[in-house]
Design an enzyme around this catalytic site. Structure first.
Site, short mmCIF file in Angstrom:
data_model
loop_
_atom_site.label_atom_id
_atom_site.label_comp_id
_atom_site.label_asym_id
_atom_site.label_seq_id
_atom_site.Cartn_x
_atom_site.Cartn_y
_atom_site.Cartn_z
N ILE A 1 0.83 -1.21 0.00
CA ILE A 1 0.00 0.00 0.00
C ILE A 1 0.85 1.24 0.00
O ILE A 1 0.74 2.11 -0.84
CB ILE A 1 -0.91 0.10 1.24
CG1 ILE A 1 -1.75 -1.15 1.42
CG2 ILE A 1 -1.80 1.33 1.11
CD1 ILE A 1 -2.58 -1.11 2.68
N GLY B 1 5.86 3.74 3.66
CA GLY B 1 5.94 4.77 4.70
C GLY B 1 7.39 5.07 5.02
O GLY B 1 8.30 4.39 4.55
N TYR C 1 8.87 4.64 7.68
CA TYR C 1 9.51 3.71 8.60
C TYR C 1 9.38 2.26 8.18
O TYR C 1 9.67 1.35 8.92
CB TYR C 1 8.92 3.87 10.00
CG TYR C 1 9.00 5.28 10.51
CD1 TYR C 1 10.16 5.73 11.13
CD2 TYR C 1 7.95 6.16 10.35
CE1 TYR C 1 10.26 7.02 11.60
CE2 TYR C 1 8.03 7.45 10.81
CZ TYR C 1 9.18 7.88 11.43
OH TYR C 1 9.27 9.16 11.89
N GLY C 2 8.85 2.01 7.04
CA GLY C 2 8.68 0.63 6.62
C GLY C 2 7.52 0.54 5.67
O GLY C 2 6.85 1.54 5.40
N THR C 3 7.28 -0.65 5.16
CA THR C 3 6.24 -0.79 4.16
C THR C 3 4.94 -1.23 4.80
O THR C 3 4.94 -1.99 5.75
CB THR C 3 6.68 -1.83 3.11
OG1 THR C 3 8.03 -1.57 2.78
CG2 THR C 3 5.83 -1.74 1.88
N VAL C 4 3.84 -0.72 4.27
CA VAL C 4 2.53 -1.15 4.73
C VAL C 4 1.93 -2.03 3.64
O VAL C 4 1.96 -1.68 2.47
CB VAL C 4 1.61 0.06 5.00
CG1 VAL C 4 0.25 -0.39 5.46
CG2 VAL C 4 2.24 0.97 6.04
N LYS D 1 1.50 -3.56 9.20
CA LYS D 1 2.57 -2.58 9.30
C LYS D 1 3.67 -3.16 10.17
O LYS D 1 3.42 -3.57 11.30
CB LYS D 1 2.02 -1.30 9.93
CG LYS D 1 3.03 -0.22 10.02
CD LYS D 1 2.36 1.08 10.37
CE LYS D 1 3.41 2.15 10.55
NZ LYS D 1 2.82 3.44 10.80
N ASP E 1 1.89 13.78 14.05
CA ASP E 1 2.24 13.70 12.64
C ASP E 1 0.96 13.67 11.80
O ASP E 1 0.82 12.84 10.91
CB ASP E 1 3.11 12.47 12.38
CG ASP E 1 3.79 12.52 11.01
OD1 ASP E 1 3.86 13.63 10.43
OD2 ASP E 1 4.21 11.46 10.52
#
Ligand SMILES: Nc1ncnc2c1ncn2[C@@H]1O[C@H](COP(=O)(O)OP(=O)(O)O)[C@@H](O)[C@H]1O
Ligand SMILES: [Mg+2]
Lengths: 306, 396
Positions: A15, A18, A20-23, A38, A140
């Site tokens: 999706i 991000g 900080y990592g992939t969703v 996540k 955020d």
């Protein structure tokens, strides 16, 4: 147990990459429903999972018990060991069709109707009120972190993790957008829940403009762009605990907000200005914003109609 | 409700003191101070003013209409039939506070504000809040969420008996005392154990490790100072490796889905005791009885408020302190908090009375010993406990 998550959830698509990592979008093989996975990688040491992670995820779980309609559901959490130095914590959220950024991009050329904006704002603020009354800051808020279901329901996402990240910020060179940051954060002064209200104000304006209100490319540039709209704040409002001097900025005075957000109505403009107030102590709270006449107007209209 | 302040956000039930989140300093075993006297039941100070508002506050009103405080306070409805006794008590309470009665419409209207005030003062005194403005919200929240902390049944996995469980809990109580953790940590640890036992398959050989992991996780949630994992392993005679402990930590966290929220019965006990202006002896006695409830697997089916309420009621009956007008009034005010049906309270009191009567003869006697010390006023050796069960028959 190490694979409880990957076995139960079948990845379908990526999706979002991000910061900080992939969703991932995945299918829950037990219920057949779609979920969003996540992964958060947390460094572990000799004492196992860091205290901050244990507490922060526990807090998310706790908030989840309240079932707030405007907060994304956290359905499952799982920790798997990657190496001696790192554990992967997988958060399983309900899947929501799109984020607000996509929603705004997909809106018809004429933009969102004033009623739609009002409805989105009301939901957004009630989600924030819930977080704030539980003493949680989002920190955020931006269109990418706000999800909108196909039925138009707003759900706040990507919160609470901020504190886990901030402990391990050094790990990943993160580029976080400055556009929704309030002056106190840009100035590195102390900050609290009013940060979320500033960001909400920026998003409010963006719903009408369909492009961000302040698009700076550095902290100083971002502050400059803000002052071009709200004017340079008076000396006595400038925080004392910061290194950036007020003298770095030209003495601009405020311009009418309708120059930048032409489609907003009068009450909306008033509310927007209360959200984009420089001094965090004078900025309106989420709860008071919900009680602003801007949100009452529509009801009055309905009453006269009926 | 959503008051914003310029302080960092703090989770609502994050009751522990602020921790340096980056690195919890390691506790050295020797210099830590004892946990027992951390909450000396303080003398209850006389509240100087009583909220004299006849009109309920707006927030109170909103809560009343939308939330559950109605069910929390007994005898509040106009048409309530439980009034005659309560009226007297309220009157007593009112008579003690002759100020602020101007324009009072009904005595009953005062119960919520008296209670609210007492609860707020108590929460503040117990250091459970740092801003009185949030106190009532916190209390309602505690009342609401604690119901989730009860289990639907007392069943344990096969080949795991109540007796085994009691031995394990007794061992946790000993370790907990040894490492000088706070009392909340013990209650959370036993709650996590109860949940883990229902969620996880653990072999008998790993039970001790599970107990330790639950205590360790509870400490990560509640404590400022954490012991080293190697220290915990040596407390188990190094029967398990560090890796085994950390692996089980992840496993337990996953099984519990990282949900470590728990409203300890101890908080309710201290809160009720403070509202009821209980004597130091009564508070110690109630704390002893409440800790005994941890050893009883069957107590897991009762929500924390009921356990706390029952422990306090039983303590009161065992001690039979000579009544004072002020004490009775405060007790009435505390009793106006609805903790549960009389039947379930009596059921708990019977369990606790039975357990207390034979506590000294049991193999699992860490709690009995802990509460026989002079600092705890020797409550576990109180002669009244020998026939507490008999007392209940007469007094209820
Ligand atoms: N529950 C969800 N359902 C659908 N999409 C999601 C969900 N959560 C996140 N996303 C998408 O993934 C993106 C990144 O997720 P986010 O939680 O914001 O992670 P990051 O911390 O990396 O920004 C979001 O901008 C959103 O588009
Ligand atoms: Mg995000």
């Amino acid at each position: 147990m190490a694979h409880c998550t990957s076995m139960q959830y079948e990845p379908v698509a990526e999706i979002g990459g991000g910061a900080y990592g992939t969703v991932y979008k995945a299918r829950d093989t037990e219920s057949g429903k779609f979920v969003a996975l996540k992964n958060v990688r947390v460094p572990t040491d000799q004492d196992g999972l860091p205290v901050s992670t244990v507490r922060e995820v526990a807090l998310l779980k706790r908030l989840d018990q309240f079932d707030h309609p405007n907060v994304v559901r956290l359905m499952d959490v799982c920790a798997t060991k990657r190496s001696d130095q790192e554990t992967k914590v997988t958060l399983v959220f309900e899947h929501v069709d799109q984020d607000l950024k996509t929603y705004l991009d997909k809106a018809p050329a004429a933009g969102l109707s004033p009623d739609r904006v009002k409805d989105l704002m009301r939901q957004l603020l009630s989600g924030i009120t819930f977080l704030h009354s539980n003493r949680v800051m989002h920190r955020d808020l931006k269109p990418e972190n706000i999800l909108v279901t196909s039925g138009g329901q707003v759900k706040l996402a990507d919160f609470g993790l901020a504190r886990i990240y901030s402990c391990h910020m050094a790990l990943t060179p993160v580029v976080v957008t400055l556009w929704y940051r309030p002056p106190e954060v840009l100035l590195q002064s102390s900050y609290a829940t009013p940060v979320d209200i500033w960001s909400t104000g920026c998003i409010f304006a963006e719903m009408f403009r369909r492009k961000p209100l302040f698009r700076g490319d550095s902290e100083m540039d971002q502050l400059g762009k803000i002052f071009e709209v709200i004017g340079l704040p008076p000396e006595e409002e400038w925080p004392t605990d910061v290194t950036v001097s007020r003298k770095n900025f030209p003495p601009l005075s405020a311009r009418p907000i309708t120059d930048f957000v032409p489609d907003i109505n009068e009450q909306g403009a008033q509310l927007l200005l209360k959200m984009l107030t420089f001094d965090p102590l004078k900025r309106i709270s989420a709860l008071n914003a919900l009680e602003h006449p801007y949100f009452q107007e529509e009801e009055a209209l309905i009453q006269t109609n009926s | 409700m959503a008051k914003t302040g310029l302080c960092d956000s703090k989770p609502l039930l994050d009751l522990h003191k602020k921790v340096d989140e980056r690195r919890a300093p390691l506790r050295t075993w020797a210099n830590a101070c004892g946990p027992i006297d951390r909450r000396q039941p303080a003398e209850v100070e006389e509240p100087k003013t009583v909220p004299a508002r006849v009109e309920p506050e707006r927030r109170w009103e909103r809560r009343l209409s939308t939330q559950t405080s109605e069910s929390i306070i007994m005898g509040f409805h106009e048409d309530s039939q439980t009034c005659s006794a309560a009226d007297e008590c309220v009157e007593n309470a009112v008579l003690l506070y002759p100020h602020g009665l101007q324009g009072l419409h009904s005595l009953q209207a005062l119960v919520p504000s008296l209670l609210r005030h007492a609860v707020e003062v108590a929460l503040e005194k117990l250091d459970l809040i740092w801003d009185r403005g949030y106190a009532w919200d916190l209390f309602l929240d505690m009342m609401r969420t604690q119901t989730r902390n009860a289990f639907s049944n007392a069943d344990l996995p096969r080949n795991f008996t109540d007796a085994t469980r009691a031995v394990l809990v007794d061992w946790i109580i000993q370790v907990h005392e040894l490492v000088h953790f706070q009392e909340e940590t013990l209650y959370l640890a036993v709650h996590l154990l109860n949940r883990s036992l229902r969620q996880l398959k653990v072999t008998t050989a790993n039970l001790q490790l599970l107990g330790m992991v639950c205590l360790f996780l509870a400490a990560k949630k509640e404590e400022t100072l954490l012991p080293e994992v190697s220290g915990l392993c040596s407390l188990m005679d190094n029967a398990y490796t560090r890796n085994q402990l950390l692996r089980l930590e992840r496993k337990v966290l996953c099984a519990l889905k990282f949900d470590l929220s728990y409203c300890p019965s101890l908080h309710f006990l201290l809160l009720f005791a403070s509202v009821a202006r209980a004597s130091a002896g009564m508070v110690w006695m109630a704390r002893y009885l409440l800790e005994l409830s941890l050893l009883e697997g069957q107590c897991a089916v009762f929500p924390p408020v009921q356990l706390a309420g029952a422990a306090l009621c039983l303590a009161r009956q065992v001690l039979q302190e000579p009544p004072t007008a002020e004490g009775e009034a405060a007790w009435c005010l505390a009793s106006s908090i609805h903790v549960g049906s009389e039947t379930s309270l009596l059921k708990i009191m019977h369990i606790l009375a039975r357990t207390a009567a034979k506590a000294h003869t049991r193999e699992t006697c860490a709690t009995f010993i802990k509460f026989s010390s002079p600092e705890t006023m020797h409550v576990s050796r109180h002669p009244g406990l020998k026939n507490a069960a008999g007392l209940l028959g007469i007094c209820s």
